[in-house]
Motif scaffolding. Structure first.
Motif, PDB file in Angstrom:
ATOM      1  N   UNK A  39       0.836  -1.191   0.000  1.00  0.00           N
ATOM      2  CA  UNK A  39       0.000   0.000   0.000  1.00  0.00           C
ATOM      3  C   UNK A  39       0.876   1.248   0.000  1.00  0.00           C
ATOM      4  N   UNK A  40       1.951   1.223   0.771  1.00  0.00           N
ATOM      5  CA  UNK A  40       2.862   2.370   0.788  1.00  0.00           C
ATOM      6  C   UNK A  40       3.391   2.646  -0.617  1.00  0.00           C
ATOM      7  N   UNK A  41       3.789   1.599  -1.341  1.00  0.00           N
ATOM      8  CA  UNK A  41       4.332   1.775  -2.691  1.00  0.00           C
ATOM      9  C   UNK A  41       3.314   2.435  -3.615  1.00  0.00           C
ATOM     10  N   UNK A  42       2.061   2.016  -3.524  1.00  0.00           N
ATOM     11  CA  UNK A  42       1.021   2.555  -4.401  1.00  0.00           C
ATOM     12  C   UNK A  42       0.798   4.034  -4.113  1.00  0.00           C
ATOM     13  N   UNK A  43       0.661   4.382  -2.839  1.00  0.00           N
ATOM     14  CA  UNK A  43       0.413   5.781  -2.488  1.00  0.00           C
ATOM     15  C   UNK A  43       1.635   6.634  -2.799  1.00  0.00           C
ATOM     16  N   UNK A  44       2.829   6.068  -2.637  1.00  0.00           N
ATOM     17  CA  UNK A  44       4.064   6.813  -2.926  1.00  0.00           C
ATOM     18  C   UNK A  44       4.163   7.218  -4.390  1.00  0.00           C
ATOM     19  N   UNK A  45       3.440   6.513  -5.278  1.00  0.00           N
ATOM     20  CA  UNK A  45       3.436   6.910  -6.694  1.00  0.00           C
ATOM     21  C   UNK A  45       2.922   8.337  -6.855  1.00  0.00           C
ATOM     22  N   UNK A  46       2.075   8.766  -5.945  1.00  0.00           N
ATOM     23  CA  UNK A  46       1.566  10.128  -6.025  1.00  0.00           C
ATOM     24  C   UNK A  46       2.624  11.190  -5.809  1.00  0.00           C
ATOM     25  N   UNK A  47       3.747  10.820  -5.232  1.00  0.00           N
ATOM     26  CA  UNK A  47       4.825  11.778  -5.001  1.00  0.00           C
ATOM     27  C   UNK A  47       5.786  11.871  -6.188  1.00  0.00           C
ATOM     28  N   UNK A  48       5.674  10.959  -7.157  1.00  0.00           N
ATOM     29  CA  UNK A  48       6.622  10.893  -8.275  1.00  0.00           C
ATOM     30  C   UNK A  48       6.746  12.202  -9.049  1.00  0.00           C
ATOM     31  N   UNK A  49       5.651  12.924  -9.359  1.00  0.00           N
ATOM     32  CA  UNK A  49       5.810  14.170 -10.124  1.00  0.00           C
ATOM     33  C   UNK A  49       6.624  15.240  -9.407  1.00  0.00           C
ATOM     34  N   UNK A  50       6.803  15.099  -8.119  1.00  0.00           N
ATOM     35  CA  UNK A  50       7.504  16.118  -7.331  1.00  0.00           C
ATOM     36  C   UNK A  50       8.963  15.754  -7.089  1.00  0.00           C
ATOM     37  N   UNK A  51       9.447  14.681  -7.749  1.00  0.00           N
ATOM     38  CA  UNK A  51      10.798  14.181  -7.479  1.00  0.00           C
ATOM     39  C   UNK A  51      11.648  14.167  -8.735  1.00  0.00           C
ATOM     40  N   UNK A  52      12.931  14.161  -8.519  1.00  0.00           N
ATOM     41  CA  UNK A  52      13.858  13.893  -9.612  1.00  0.00           C
ATOM     42  C   UNK A  52      13.915  12.395  -9.851  1.00  0.00           C
ATOM     43  N   UNK A  95     -13.040  -2.338  -1.557  1.00  0.00           N
ATOM     44  CA  UNK A  95     -13.191  -1.062  -0.864  1.00  0.00           C
ATOM     45  C   UNK A  95     -11.878  -0.532  -0.328  1.00  0.00           C
ATOM     46  N   UNK A  96     -11.037  -1.426   0.202  1.00  0.00           N
ATOM     47  CA  UNK A  96      -9.727  -0.991   0.696  1.00  0.00           C
ATOM     48  C   UNK A  96      -8.857  -0.480  -0.445  1.00  0.00           C
ATOM     49  N   UNK A  97      -8.882  -1.166  -1.572  1.00  0.00           N
ATOM     50  CA  UNK A  97      -8.115  -0.704  -2.732  1.00  0.00           C
ATOM     51  C   UNK A  97      -8.567   0.687  -3.162  1.00  0.00           C
ATOM     52  N   UNK A  98      -9.876   0.901  -3.175  1.00  0.00           N
ATOM     53  CA  UNK A  98     -10.389   2.201  -3.601  1.00  0.00           C
ATOM     54  C   UNK A  98      -9.904   3.306  -2.680  1.00  0.00           C
ATOM     55  N   UNK A  99      -9.909   3.067  -1.391  1.00  0.00           N
ATOM     56  CA  UNK A  99      -9.440   4.074  -0.442  1.00  0.00           C
ATOM     57  C   UNK A  99      -7.962   4.359  -0.638  1.00  0.00           C
ATOM     58  N   UNK A 100      -7.182   3.332  -0.948  1.00  0.00           N
ATOM     59  CA  UNK A 100      -5.750   3.523  -1.196  1.00  0.00           C
ATOM     60  C   UNK A 100      -5.527   4.352  -2.458  1.00  0.00           C
ATOM     61  N   UNK A 101      -6.316   4.115  -3.494  1.00  0.00           N
ATOM     62  CA  UNK A 101      -6.155   4.874  -4.733  1.00  0.00           C
ATOM     63  C   UNK A 101      -6.538   6.339  -4.550  1.00  0.00           C
ATOM     64  N   UNK A 102      -7.546   6.597  -3.730  1.00  0.00           N
ATOM     65  CA  UNK A 102      -7.883   7.985  -3.423  1.00  0.00           C
ATOM     66  C   UNK A 102      -6.747   8.622  -2.633  1.00  0.00           C
ATOM     67  N   UNK A 103      -6.156   7.858  -1.702  1.00  0.00           N
ATOM     68  CA  UNK A 103      -5.017   8.370  -0.936  1.00  0.00           C
ATOM     69  C   UNK A 103      -3.842   8.705  -1.857  1.00  0.00           C
ATOM     70  N   UNK A 104      -3.637   7.899  -2.887  1.00  0.00           N
ATOM     71  CA  UNK A 104      -2.554   8.193  -3.841  1.00  0.00           C
ATOM     72  C   UNK A 104      -2.785   9.538  -4.525  1.00  0.00           C
ATOM     73  N   UNK A 105      -4.045   9.804  -4.911  1.00  0.00           N
ATOM     74  CA  UNK A 105      -4.352  11.099  -5.528  1.00  0.00           C
ATOM     75  C   UNK A 105      -4.127  12.242  -4.540  1.00  0.00           C
ATOM     76  N   UNK A 106      -4.479  12.039  -3.273  1.00  0.00           N
ATOM     77  CA  UNK A 106      -4.245  13.079  -2.271  1.00  0.00           C
ATOM     78  C   UNK A 106      -2.757  13.341  -2.102  1.00  0.00           C
ATOM     79  N   UNK A 107      -1.967  12.278  -2.124  1.00  0.00           N
ATOM     80  CA  UNK A 107      -0.521  12.421  -1.953  1.00  0.00           C
ATOM     81  C   UNK A 107       0.118  13.205  -3.092  1.00  0.00           C
ATOM     82  N   UNK A 108      -0.558  13.265  -4.219  1.00  0.00           N
ATOM     83  CA  UNK A 108      -0.033  13.999  -5.371  1.00  0.00           C
ATOM     84  C   UNK A 108      -0.084  15.509  -5.139  1.00  0.00           C
ATOM     85  N   UNK A 109      -0.948  15.942  -4.197  1.00  0.00           N
ATOM     86  CA  UNK A 109      -1.041  17.333  -3.772  1.00  0.00           C
ATOM     87  C   UNK A 109      -1.265  18.293  -4.947  1.00  0.00           C
TER      88      UNK A 109
END
Length: 274
Positions: free
Chosen positions: A99-112, A148-162
């Motif tokens: 789950x951490x890996x999936x949500x961390x994808x949302x941070x990719x646009x902000x990284x080198x 349902x858990x997967x859906x919540x994680x995917x929404x969290x990934x979008x939130x992490x994208x900020x």
């Protein structure tokens, strides 16, 4: 969670033709800063196709999509991803990701390239999961979660994208009633510009500032829920008899479909599932 400044998102006369078949015809839509625009319509109306054009998964045959007045197809992908996030109906494949890996994808646009997560990234990732009451899943294998858990994680990934703009395709899919409401309340609390496709018209009436109704790839009407959701529209677009009343507590339209209506009057040859 503090979100970036909300932006504007517009579709201008977007047409999509696939193999000679028009999926969208000259559809225009506008979402103002911090506005939640609900995209509704029956199955096959073109909702997912329109959303795909909004987050640049499909190029329109004609027309254009503007983010803060700029054509998204002229923007570098990384810059677009810093300003617009999407939650899709499709989930990632069954890769060995936590789950951490999936949500961390949302941070990719902000990284080198190849840059690891720092303390600020980790705080955003865990905080995004916490917003969806999913922080306890952080180390779990994504492919073993419930729908349902997967859906919540995917929404969290979008939130992490900020980002200041969200495009959500059925974000309440697979969620139980409480988590449906919690997810939409969170979107409202964030204050970001949102275009969201929803099947549940009562949820759409409760949480959206405006509704944009599609049918057979065309715009039917757009406006506040109280103006849009009428018995006549439900009959014309959804082929159902329904009562629409103002909820005594919320003031939002409340729809009750009448199950004893005569189904024979909705002749199959009248329906267009394009």
């Amino acid at each position: 969670m503090t979100a970036p400044l909300a932006g504007t998102l517009q579709a201008e006369r977007v047409t999509v033709v696939i193999d000679g078949r028009p999926l969208l015809e000259a559809v225009s839509l506008a979402a103002a800063p911090a506005e939640i625009v609900g995209l509704v319509g029956p199955n096959g109306a073109g909702k997912s196709t329109l959303l795909r054009t909004l987050y640049r998964a499909r190029r329109p045959t004609s027309g254009r999509v503007l983010l803060d007045g700029e054509d998204i197809w002229r923007m570098p992908g990384r810059r677009l991803a810093r300003r617009l996030a999407a939650v899709l109906q499709e989930t990632p494949g069954d890769f060995e990701l936590t789950v951490y890996d999936v949500v961390a994808m949302g941070r990719t646009p902000h990284k080198r390239a190849f840059q690891g997560d720092d303390a600020a990234d980790r705080e955003i990732i865990v905080g995004s999961l916490a917003e969806l009451e999913a922080a306890h899943l952080v180390g779990a294998p994504f492919d073993r979660l419930s729908g349902g858990e997967k859906q919540r994680v995917l929404i969290a990934r979008a939130l992490a994208q900020r980002t200041g703009v969200l495009v959500l395709d059925e974000p309440t899919n697979h969620l139980d009633l409480r988590h449906q409401i919690d997810a939409l309340r969170l979107v409202r609390r964030l204050g970001v510009t949102t275009v969201v496709a929803l099947h549940d018209l009562n949820l759409a009436a409760s949480f959206c500032d405006r509704l944009h109704v599609l049918n057979a790839g065309r715009t039917v009407v757009s406006g506040p829920p109280g103006d849009v959701l009428t018995p006549q529209l439900l009959a014309d677009v959804y082929r159902v008899d329904a009562e629409v009343v103002e909820h005594p507590r919320s003031g939002h339209p409340q729809i009750t479909v009448l199950p004893d209506s005569n189904p024979e009057k909705w002749r199959a040859d009248d329906l267009d599932f394009a």
